[in-house]
Design an enzyme around this catalytic site. Structure first.
Site, short mmCIF file in Angstrom:
data_model
loop_
_atom_site.label_atom_id
_atom_site.label_comp_id
_atom_site.label_asym_id
_atom_site.label_seq_id
_atom_site.Cartn_x
_atom_site.Cartn_y
_atom_site.Cartn_z
N HIS A 89 49.13 12.29 -83.40
CA HIS A 89 48.71 11.12 -82.63
C HIS A 89 49.09 11.41 -81.18
O HIS A 89 50.26 11.34 -80.79
CB HIS A 89 49.45 9.87 -83.15
CG HIS A 89 49.15 8.62 -82.37
ND1 HIS A 89 48.40 7.58 -82.87
CD2 HIS A 89 49.50 8.26 -81.11
CE1 HIS A 89 48.29 6.64 -81.95
NE2 HIS A 89 48.96 7.03 -80.88
N ILE A 90 48.09 11.80 -80.38
CA ILE A 90 48.38 12.25 -79.02
C ILE A 90 47.74 11.28 -78.03
O ILE A 90 46.56 11.39 -77.67
CB ILE A 90 47.85 13.70 -78.77
CG1 ILE A 90 48.18 14.62 -79.95
CG2 ILE A 90 48.38 14.25 -77.46
CD1 ILE A 90 49.65 14.91 -80.16
N ASP A 146 48.43 10.84 -66.80
CA ASP A 146 47.13 10.76 -67.47
C ASP A 146 46.54 12.16 -67.63
O ASP A 146 46.31 12.85 -66.64
CB ASP A 146 46.19 9.87 -66.64
CG ASP A 146 44.92 9.53 -67.40
OD1 ASP A 146 44.33 10.44 -68.01
OD2 ASP A 146 44.53 8.35 -67.39
N MET A 147 46.32 12.55 -68.87
CA MET A 147 45.84 13.90 -69.16
C MET A 147 44.53 14.22 -68.43
O MET A 147 44.28 15.35 -68.03
CB MET A 147 45.69 14.07 -70.68
CG MET A 147 45.29 15.44 -71.11
SD MET A 147 46.40 16.73 -70.51
CE MET A 147 47.56 16.84 -71.83
N ARG A 164 51.53 -6.65 -84.68
CA ARG A 164 52.12 -5.32 -84.65
C ARG A 164 53.59 -5.49 -84.29
O ARG A 164 53.93 -6.18 -83.32
CB ARG A 164 51.44 -4.48 -83.59
CG ARG A 164 52.15 -3.16 -83.41
CD ARG A 164 51.65 -2.43 -82.20
NE ARG A 164 52.38 -1.17 -82.10
CZ ARG A 164 52.77 -0.66 -80.96
NH1 ARG A 164 52.54 -1.29 -79.82
NH2 ARG A 164 53.41 0.48 -80.94
N GLU A 196 44.41 1.21 -85.18
CA GLU A 196 45.61 0.53 -85.68
C GLU A 196 45.35 -0.95 -85.90
O GLU A 196 45.85 -1.55 -86.84
CB GLU A 196 46.76 0.74 -84.69
CG GLU A 196 47.22 2.18 -84.65
CD GLU A 196 48.06 2.53 -83.45
OE1 GLU A 196 49.28 2.49 -83.57
OE2 GLU A 196 47.48 2.84 -82.39
N GLY A 251 44.17 8.65 -77.68
CA GLY A 251 43.48 8.91 -76.41
C GLY A 251 43.25 10.37 -76.08
O GLY A 251 42.12 10.80 -75.86
N VAL A 252 44.32 11.17 -76.05
CA VAL A 252 44.18 12.58 -75.70
C VAL A 252 43.61 13.36 -76.89
O VAL A 252 42.68 14.16 -76.74
CB VAL A 252 45.54 13.18 -75.27
CG1 VAL A 252 45.39 14.63 -74.86
CG2 VAL A 252 46.17 12.36 -74.15
N GLY A 253 44.16 13.12 -78.06
CA GLY A 253 43.75 13.86 -79.27
C GLY A 253 42.27 13.70 -79.59
O GLY A 253 41.61 14.64 -80.03
N GLU A 254 41.74 12.50 -79.35
CA GLU A 254 40.34 12.26 -79.66
C GLU A 254 39.40 12.78 -78.58
O GLU A 254 38.27 13.16 -78.86
CB GLU A 254 40.09 10.75 -79.83
CG GLU A 254 40.68 10.16 -81.09
CD GLU A 254 40.65 8.64 -81.10
OE1 GLU A 254 39.72 8.04 -80.53
OE2 GLU A 254 41.58 8.05 -81.68
P1 AMP Z 1 46.29 5.97 -75.87
O1 AMP Z 1 47.75 5.80 -75.62
O2 AMP Z 1 45.95 6.44 -77.24
O3 AMP Z 1 45.46 4.79 -75.44
O4 AMP Z 1 45.83 7.17 -74.91
C1 AMP Z 1 45.78 7.01 -73.53
C2 AMP Z 1 45.69 8.36 -72.86
O5 AMP Z 1 44.55 9.09 -73.34
C3 AMP Z 1 45.47 8.29 -71.35
O6 AMP Z 1 46.68 8.19 -70.67
C4 AMP Z 1 44.79 9.59 -71.06
O7 AMP Z 1 45.79 10.52 -70.69
C5 AMP Z 1 44.21 10.05 -72.36
N1 AMP Z 1 42.76 10.25 -72.32
C6 AMP Z 1 41.78 9.33 -72.45
N2 AMP Z 1 40.56 9.92 -72.32
C7 AMP Z 1 40.78 11.23 -72.09
C8 AMP Z 1 39.93 12.38 -71.87
N3 AMP Z 1 38.62 12.28 -71.86
N4 AMP Z 1 40.53 13.57 -71.66
C9 AMP Z 1 41.88 13.68 -71.68
N5 AMP Z 1 42.72 12.65 -71.89
C10 AMP Z 1 42.18 11.45 -72.09
#
Ligand code: AMP
Length: 406
Positions: A208-209, A283-284, A91, A385, A331-334
């Site tokens: 992409h959240i 962290d959401m 990457r 990815e 992470g957040v979006g899913e």
């Molecule tokens: P990523 O950068 O795609 O790995 O996303 C990481 C972020 O996803 C973490 O910092 C969390 O804020 C968020 N996340 C993961 N699981 C959850 C959840 N069940 N509810 C809300 N946010 C989440």
């Protein structure tokens, strides 16, 4: 063919080994604290306990050597010997204007990536260390590079230019590049498959959240606009990044707070976003939890975060003169049904009607979360990815072998 996917950071390195026949992940892991004392290698193989090894790993060449040792380890390994790795895919965050697709690594490609160090000083030098480290350990194995920016190279100048003197674009290539391209590309294709319609006919907004966050307007399979800019700081509010703000805030803050440019840069990248507004976390999950306990700052952070996503979705619907699907990923979006609900509640004018029960379902498969009579489909599509990097690498190496045998 087995493909090793590497995501090299300045002090860390993540890896996944794919069997491309089945697209199964044979093993994955990460090396952390490279160059510091007590570096940690974590190695995972499905259905087996995680392995953690602490040792001194001073630079990336040793980190790759440790990974290869682990992959061929008598007890924890999944390969008989390192010749079973036929290709390596990396990457690379910034491909500038030089790369609009993935390529095999050669001297020229390495030179181009080096030229882009200025545009991504935190990322590209680390990726280059990863490439050189693989070259040292596996000199005969072909390597490919897959760029976060490449997918967005299809944007028209009206999307990618900033309204500043054009000499800055000509001299320094200051423009919007956009990031998370591999993810926007992957989920838009998966969305078209899910909808059973050709991608070339669709207008899609992908969101992409994750820790970093960006939206993209994908018209007929090509990126038409995206929220991140010359760097991944622009656009949506993120975990610790501010996203959009009036550029005048920078000199004003420097004067008022007696800060240096670097300090303000660090504030905008590392101490802003969800973390700054909630005062709790980037962290959401923690923000949503605090909101549930009645914390008003957490509520404000959550609402701001969602509001900005909604604004971008609205502007991209206008930019494309319509939309067939809105896709949430990362992470957040899913994972956050609460966030998806908050974003979509302001989109009813466009014909977006969320189905509460569908929104609450958890799955690793793509799914629709709108009602059957919703004019626009909102989908949740898990991103991958690494798989896209592995596929691109596999394709490039196969094409090269076919050309050689012609
Ligand atoms: P990523 O950068 O795609 O790995 O996303 C990481 C972020 O996803 C973490 O910092 C969390 O804020 C968020 N996340 C993961 N699981 C959850 C959840 N069940 N509810 C809300 N946010 C989440």
């Amino acid at each position: 063919m087995n493909v090793l996917v590497i995501n090299a950071g300045s002090s860390s390195l993540k890896y996944q080994l794919y069997n491309m026949k089945t697209e199964d992940v044979l093993a994955k892991g990460r090396v952390e604290r490279i160059g510091m004392d007590s570096s940690i290698l974590t190695h995972e193989v499905e259905h087996q306990p995680e392995v953690r090894e602490v040792s001194e790993i001073l630079e990336h060449t040793t980190a790759i050597k440790k990974v290869l040792d682990m992959l061929t380890h008598r007890k924890f390994g999944v390969l008989r010997n390192i010749q079973d790795i036929q290709a390596v895919g990396h990457r690379v965050v910034h491909g500038g204007e030089s790369f609009s697709q993935s390529v095999l690594v050669d001297q020229e490609v390495k030179l181009e990536i080096r030229k882009l160090f200025d545009l991504a000083p935190l990322h590209n030098p680390a990726h280059m260390m990863g490439i050189v480290a693989v070259e040292t350990n596996l000199p005969d194995v072909p390597q490919a590079v897959v760029f976060d920016t490449a997918f967005h190279q299809s944007m028209p100048p009206s999307s990618y230019l900033y309204a500043i003197p054009t000499v800055l674009y000509r001299k320094h290539k200051i423009r919007r590049y956009g990031f998370h391209g591999t993810s926007h590309d992957y989920v838009s294709k998966r969305a078209a498959e899910f909808l059973g319609r050709p991608l070339e006919e669709l207008k899609i907004v992908t969101c992409h959240i994750g820790n970093g966050a960006s939206c993209a307007a994908i018209m007929h399979g090509k990126s038409y606009d995206t929220s991140m800019g010359m760097t991944p700081l622009e656009g949506l509010m993120m975990g610790t990044r501010s996203g959009d703000l009036d550029p005048a805030v920078v000199p004003f803050t420097i004067n008022k707070e007696d800060l240096t440019l670097n300090e303000v840069n660090s504030m905008l990248n590392k101490h802003s976003g969800l973390l700054a507004i909630s005062g709790i976390s980037s962290d959401m999950r923690e923000v949503v939890e605090a909101m549930g306990e009645g914390n008003e700052k957490a509520r404000l952070a959550f609402e701001m975060y969602a509001y900005r996503i909604r604004k971008y979705i609205g502007s991209y619907i206008a930019a494309m003169d319509g939309v067939d699907a809105i896709v949430f990923t990362a992470g957040v979006g899913e994972n956050s049904d609460a966030l998806r609900k908050e974003v979509c509640k302001g989109l009813t004018f466009f014909g977006v009607y969320l189905d509460g029960q569908r929104n609450a379902v958890r799955s690793q498969e793509p799914r629709r979360i709108t009602t059957d009579d919703s004019r626009v489909s909102v989908l949740v599509v898990p991103t991958n990815e690494e798989l896209l990097i592995a596929r691109d690498t596999f394709k490039l190496v196969q094409n090269r072998s076919e050309k050689k045998s012609e």
